[in-house]
Design an enzyme around this catalytic site. Sequence first.
Site, PDB file in Angstrom:
ATOM      1  CG  ASN A  27      -0.243   0.008   2.514  1.00  0.00           C
ATOM      2  OD1 ASN A  27       0.421   0.980   2.852  1.00  0.00           O
ATOM      3  ND2 ASN A  27      -0.351  -1.086   3.271  1.00  0.00           N
ATOM      4  CG  ASP A  28      -0.156   4.385  -2.414  1.00  0.00           C
ATOM      5  OD1 ASP A  28       0.759   3.782  -3.007  1.00  0.00           O
ATOM      6  OD2 ASP A  28      -1.208   4.757  -2.968  1.00  0.00           O
TER       7      ASP A  28
END
Length: 225
Positions: free
Chosen positions: A34-35
């Site tokens: 994820n970011d």
Amino acid sequence: ESYFSQHLLLRGRKVLITAGGTRERLDPVRYLGNDSSGKMGFALAEAAVQMGAEVTLIAAASSLPVPAGVHLVRVESAQEMYGQVMQHFDQTDYVFKAAAVADYRPVVREMKKRKKGSERWVIELERTTDILETIGKQKQHQFVVGFAAETEALEHYAMDKLRRKNCDLVVANDVSQEGAGFNSDTNIVSIYGEEGCVLSLPMMSKLEVARQLLKLAMIRKGDQG
Ligand code: CTP
Ligand code: CA
């Protein structure tokens, strides 16, 4: 108050922080991630050390430098993070769960690199353990702070997470807002307690958010410093 009492408010306190984004492996060279940049959690670690705390930082993927004086534990997956949090939880006074933990992981993790072949690859996912929910159920003296990154209905979701996970505070930010995103050096947060929103901060550096949050946590815990 003297210079020292202001700066070492957390002297002798143990602070556990999770940061970064977990990675869930598909095979030796591929993962679902994820970011999360880790910036909020690392800023908390830095601020807590500056305030005199003994800090353990359980960090998943993040390329940030580790602040001096922090005890770092590297993890990759949600399951590894869960194991490390549970190992440290008993001895800690404050927990800040800033990590972006995967909600799902692949059911199958292949031990050799998957070769290209079929036109489609369907990946089946299963739920991970909710670390915050687990410690929320087990907490005794610990002060537990959760985080909620949302794109809508901030207050609704923040209060839902606070109650569902039995947190003492939830730090919510609207990640669709300019200056509050995942890789941003600044954040715009609203902090929720059982009675609703207890503090809304304007845009400021993540380090300044961290300092404000640590002080608020101390006050709410009844920790005299
Ligand atoms: N969290 C956790 N373990 C998980 C998932 C989330 O400890 N398996 C923690 C996060 O570190 C964060 C808080 O729970 O402090 C809220 O995470 P978030 O992803 O916003 O909440 P979820 O309950 O996963 O709900 P959703 O993703 O559907 O919004
Ligand atoms: Ca989630």
